[in-house]
Motif scaffolding. Sequence first.
Motif, short mmCIF file in Angstrom:
data_model
loop_
_atom_site.label_atom_id
_atom_site.label_comp_id
_atom_site.label_asym_id
_atom_site.label_seq_id
_atom_site.Cartn_x
_atom_site.Cartn_y
_atom_site.Cartn_z
N PRO A 79 0.80 -1.24 0.00
CA PRO A 79 0.00 0.00 0.00
C PRO A 79 0.83 1.28 0.00
CG PRO A 79 -0.85 -1.55 1.63
CD PRO A 79 0.42 -2.14 1.09
N ARG A 80 2.03 1.25 0.58
CA ARG A 80 2.87 2.45 0.60
C ARG A 80 3.35 2.83 -0.81
NH1 ARG A 80 7.48 0.65 4.52
NH2 ARG A 80 7.00 -1.27 3.43
N TYR A 81 3.53 1.82 -1.68
CA TYR A 81 4.08 2.06 -3.01
C TYR A 81 3.07 1.78 -4.12
CZ TYR A 81 8.33 1.64 -0.23
OH TYR A 81 9.30 1.79 0.72
N GLY A 82 1.86 1.39 -3.76
CA GLY A 82 0.87 0.97 -4.75
C GLY A 82 0.52 2.02 -5.79
N SER A 83 0.56 3.28 -5.41
CA SER A 83 0.18 4.33 -6.36
C SER A 83 1.39 5.04 -6.97
CB SER A 83 -0.71 5.36 -5.66
OG SER A 83 0.03 6.01 -4.65
N LEU A 84 2.59 4.55 -6.67
CA LEU A 84 3.80 5.21 -7.17
C LEU A 84 4.37 4.47 -8.38
CD1 LEU A 84 5.69 5.88 -3.81
CD2 LEU A 84 4.32 7.49 -5.14
N PRO A 85 4.91 5.22 -9.33
CA PRO A 85 5.58 4.57 -10.46
C PRO A 85 6.96 4.08 -10.03
CG PRO A 85 5.69 6.94 -10.69
CD PRO A 85 4.83 6.66 -9.48
N VAL A 90 11.92 3.07 -6.63
CA VAL A 90 13.34 2.71 -6.52
C VAL A 90 14.12 3.72 -5.68
CG1 VAL A 90 15.47 2.31 -7.84
CG2 VAL A 90 13.32 1.31 -8.62
N PRO A 91 13.97 5.05 -5.90
CA PRO A 91 14.69 5.99 -5.04
C PRO A 91 14.26 5.93 -3.57
CG PRO A 91 13.98 7.10 -7.03
CD PRO A 91 13.35 5.75 -7.03
N LYS A 92 12.97 5.70 -3.32
CA LYS A 92 12.51 5.60 -1.92
C LYS A 92 13.14 4.39 -1.24
CE LYS A 92 8.26 8.15 -2.14
NZ LYS A 92 7.50 8.73 -1.09
N LEU A 93 13.23 3.28 -1.97
CA LEU A 93 13.89 2.10 -1.41
C LEU A 93 15.38 2.36 -1.20
CD1 LEU A 93 12.20 -0.76 -3.47
CD2 LEU A 93 11.83 -0.24 -1.06
N SER A 102 16.68 -2.58 -10.65
CA SER A 102 16.72 -1.25 -11.24
C SER A 102 15.32 -0.80 -11.64
CB SER A 102 17.62 -1.25 -12.48
OG SER A 102 17.03 -2.02 -13.51
N GLU A 103 15.20 0.48 -11.97
CA GLU A 103 13.91 1.03 -12.38
C GLU A 103 13.41 0.34 -13.65
OE1 GLU A 103 12.21 5.28 -14.01
OE2 GLU A 103 14.01 5.28 -12.77
N SER A 104 14.31 0.13 -14.60
CA SER A 104 13.89 -0.52 -15.85
C SER A 104 13.46 -1.97 -15.60
CB SER A 104 15.00 -0.47 -16.89
OG SER A 104 16.15 -1.12 -16.42
N SER A 105 14.11 -2.64 -14.64
CA SER A 105 13.69 -4.01 -14.29
C SER A 105 12.30 -3.99 -13.66
CB SER A 105 14.68 -4.65 -13.33
OG SER A 105 15.93 -4.84 -13.96
#
Length: 160
Positions: A79-85, A90-93, A102-105
Amino acid sequence: MISAPDRRKTVLLINEAREAGARLEPACRVVGICSRTYQRWTCEHTIKADGRPTAKRPEPSNKLTKKEIEQVLSVCHDPRYGSLPPGQIVPKLADQGVFIASESSFYRILHKAGEQNHRGRSRAPKKHTPPQGFSLPTQQVCQNQQHKKAGGKCQDPDQS
């Protein structure tokens, strides 16, 4: 890729030309291959078939494991990341000192799972179709057949 029968035919044509006195370079140029390709095809005095379709391709050593893929999906379902692209996940983690992929992965995994939808608070982009039935002011218009028959040239209706 050139099929094996076409390869054999090409090599036979080049050999025939060479027997008639042609040099290798010009003969290869005529059939559309370079001399190095001919040499590669005919090494060991046999015509080799293309090895690419049967080549062994090992999996990359850095390929994500099933566990890592499941971890990416579970983070995206959190739920914390459900609405984030993924560009924000990746930066929050990384700020927390966690690196999963990675972001592309992230994007690739979400796409394969069929979950690559619009994420975030902004509205999803809409596809717009361009309006039909208009012409640009710079286009010239032929209004009757008389103009078309006059050498195929069109005139601007404002100039007639």
